[in-house]
Design an enzyme around this catalytic site. Structure first.
Site, short mmCIF file in Angstrom:
data_model
loop_
_atom_site.label_atom_id
_atom_site.label_comp_id
_atom_site.label_asym_id
_atom_site.label_seq_id
_atom_site.Cartn_x
_atom_site.Cartn_y
_atom_site.Cartn_z
N LYS A 1 1.14 -16.73 0.48
CA LYS A 1 2.47 -16.21 0.50
C LYS A 1 2.57 -15.38 1.93
O LYS A 1 3.68 -15.00 2.37
CB LYS A 1 2.22 -14.96 -0.78
CG LYS A 1 1.48 -14.07 -0.74
CD LYS A 1 1.62 -12.69 0.04
CE LYS A 1 0.34 -11.62 -0.09
NZ LYS A 1 0.51 -10.52 0.80
N GLU A 14 -2.40 -10.35 8.45
CA GLU A 14 -3.17 -11.46 7.71
C GLU A 14 -2.43 -12.82 7.69
O GLU A 14 -3.17 -14.03 7.84
CB GLU A 14 -3.32 -11.15 6.15
CG GLU A 14 -4.33 -10.19 5.90
CD GLU A 14 -5.69 -10.43 6.00
OE1 GLU A 14 -5.96 -11.36 6.53
OE2 GLU A 14 -6.37 -9.74 5.45
N ASP A 69 4.35 -12.06 -5.57
CA ASP A 69 3.79 -11.38 -4.34
C ASP A 69 4.52 -11.93 -3.32
O ASP A 69 4.53 -11.28 -2.09
CB ASP A 69 2.11 -11.83 -4.06
CG ASP A 69 1.88 -10.71 -3.52
OD1 ASP A 69 2.43 -9.88 -2.82
OD2 ASP A 69 0.43 -10.85 -3.23
N SER A 77 6.61 -4.76 4.83
CA SER A 77 5.54 -5.82 4.99
C SER A 77 5.24 -6.20 6.48
O SER A 77 6.11 -6.68 7.30
CB SER A 77 6.23 -7.17 4.27
OG SER A 77 5.56 -8.24 4.69
N ALA A 91 0.95 -1.40 -0.13
CA ALA A 91 -0.05 0.09 0.01
C ALA A 91 0.72 1.24 -0.02
O ALA A 91 0.19 2.47 -0.67
CB ALA A 91 -0.85 -0.18 1.38
#
Length: 327
Positions: free
Chosen positions: A186, A277, A240, A250, A135
């Protein structure tokens, strides 16, 4: 083109910034009243994407009903909140509205988001966007390429019209299952590489070996779920994984680093505000692997380390053992 969006975290805010930069108007729903007020009053989101000036064409609301009169509804909620949110408001979403999911994870009920949307909204056109798309970099308009996957070619064309510009590229795919699996899995291996970062026994030589181990499991699970092997090797899988595993931005890698430093899950939640996540992906990914009878020894080791069953040294030795078994 007018677009509606659900979820103004860092991803949703970055996507809104991208879309308004392309000349579109975005009406976004967010449950956090402070975020809504900040965006409407200052055109900034200091809570999730500080320092980025948004266009006045982004408006925020806590009233879900006010954004359902739309041709395209973009979903950028964390995956664990998607089913509870959309099920609550499902009667407000018209069957003609196209649903485009950008969340990479599994719902709190253990379904992939695409499977949940297909079941909950069987008449709506569905698509998902996945690939290496941090993002912060999107908000800074750094060169990015992703994959849009759908069985609906007209919707794929519309997504390209919405998103494509000089720095953001969308590649079409007819394999939503395979593309989604890459985006989910991932996160697990990126979290593990954060653990690896903190151990002196691991150097750069190991990174390539680790990525190969991770890709074997990612591809096996993708195929078991019914996806195509080329999706695992695409931007949505390998691409990814590389970005999420090696980027300092990350959240999943950061969580792994904190685990290796000895923080508990509760402490990590306090530090980061929310568990990334990767944690939920790990839990649900192992359940998927069990249901598909798919061997994922690396993911099982990651689970043991995340939950404290083994320490950093034991984790290192066990991965070394996996590498020997592959030789």
């Amino acid at each position: 083109m007018d677009v509606s969006l659900i979820g103004l975290g860092n991803l949703g805010t970055a996507v809104s910034h991208l879309l308004t930069g392309n000349g579109h108007t975005v009406r976004a729903w967010e449950h956090n009243e402070k975020v809504v007020a900040a965006i409407n009053e200052t055109h900034m989101n200091p809570f999730y994407l500080p320092g980025i000036q948004l266009s006045p064409k982004v408006s925020a609301t806590t009233d879900f009903e006010s954004l359902v009169d739309t041709e395209t509804l973009i979903i950028t909620l964390p995956s664990r909140f998607i089913s509870q949110t959309l099920t609550r408001y499902s009667n407000l979403i018209r069957s003609s509205t196209s649903l485009v999911n950008l969340s990479k994870g599994i719902t709190e009920d253990g379904e992939t988001v695409y499977k949940y949307l297909s079941r909950q909204f069987p008449e709506n056109p569905l698509a998902l966007l996945s690939g290496p798309s941090l993002a912060n970099e999107m908000a800074q308009q750094k060169l990015t390429a992703v994959i849009a996957a759908s069985a609906n070619t007209a919707l794929l064309d519309r997504i390209e019209q919405l998103f494509n510009n000089s720095w953001f590229s969308v590649q079409p795919s007819s394999d939503p299952v395979g593309v989604e699996m890459g985006g989910i899995l991932k996160n697990i291996y990126a979290m593990a590489l954060g653990i690896v970062d903190q151990h002196t026994a691991f150097g750069k030589n190991f990174y390539g070996a680790f990525i190969c181990l991770a890709m074997q499991e990612l591809k096996a699970l993708t195929l078991a779920a019914g996806g195509k092997p080329e999706s695992a090797d695409s931007l949505a899988g390998l691409g990814d994984l590389i970005t999420t595993a090696f980027s300092e931005d990350s959240h999943n890698r950061k969580m792994g680093q904190l685990i290796a430093q000895g923080q508990t899950l509760e402490q990590i939640k306090d530090t980061m505000g929310i568990l990334p996540e990767g944690y939920n992906s790990l839990i649900q990914g192992l359940r998927l692997a069990e249901s598909y009878r798919c061997r994922v020894p690396l993911a099982n080791l990651i689970d043991q380390r995340v939950n404290g069953a083994i320490d950093n040294d034991e984790f290192m030795l066990a991965i070394a053992g996996l590498l020997k078994s592959e030789s």
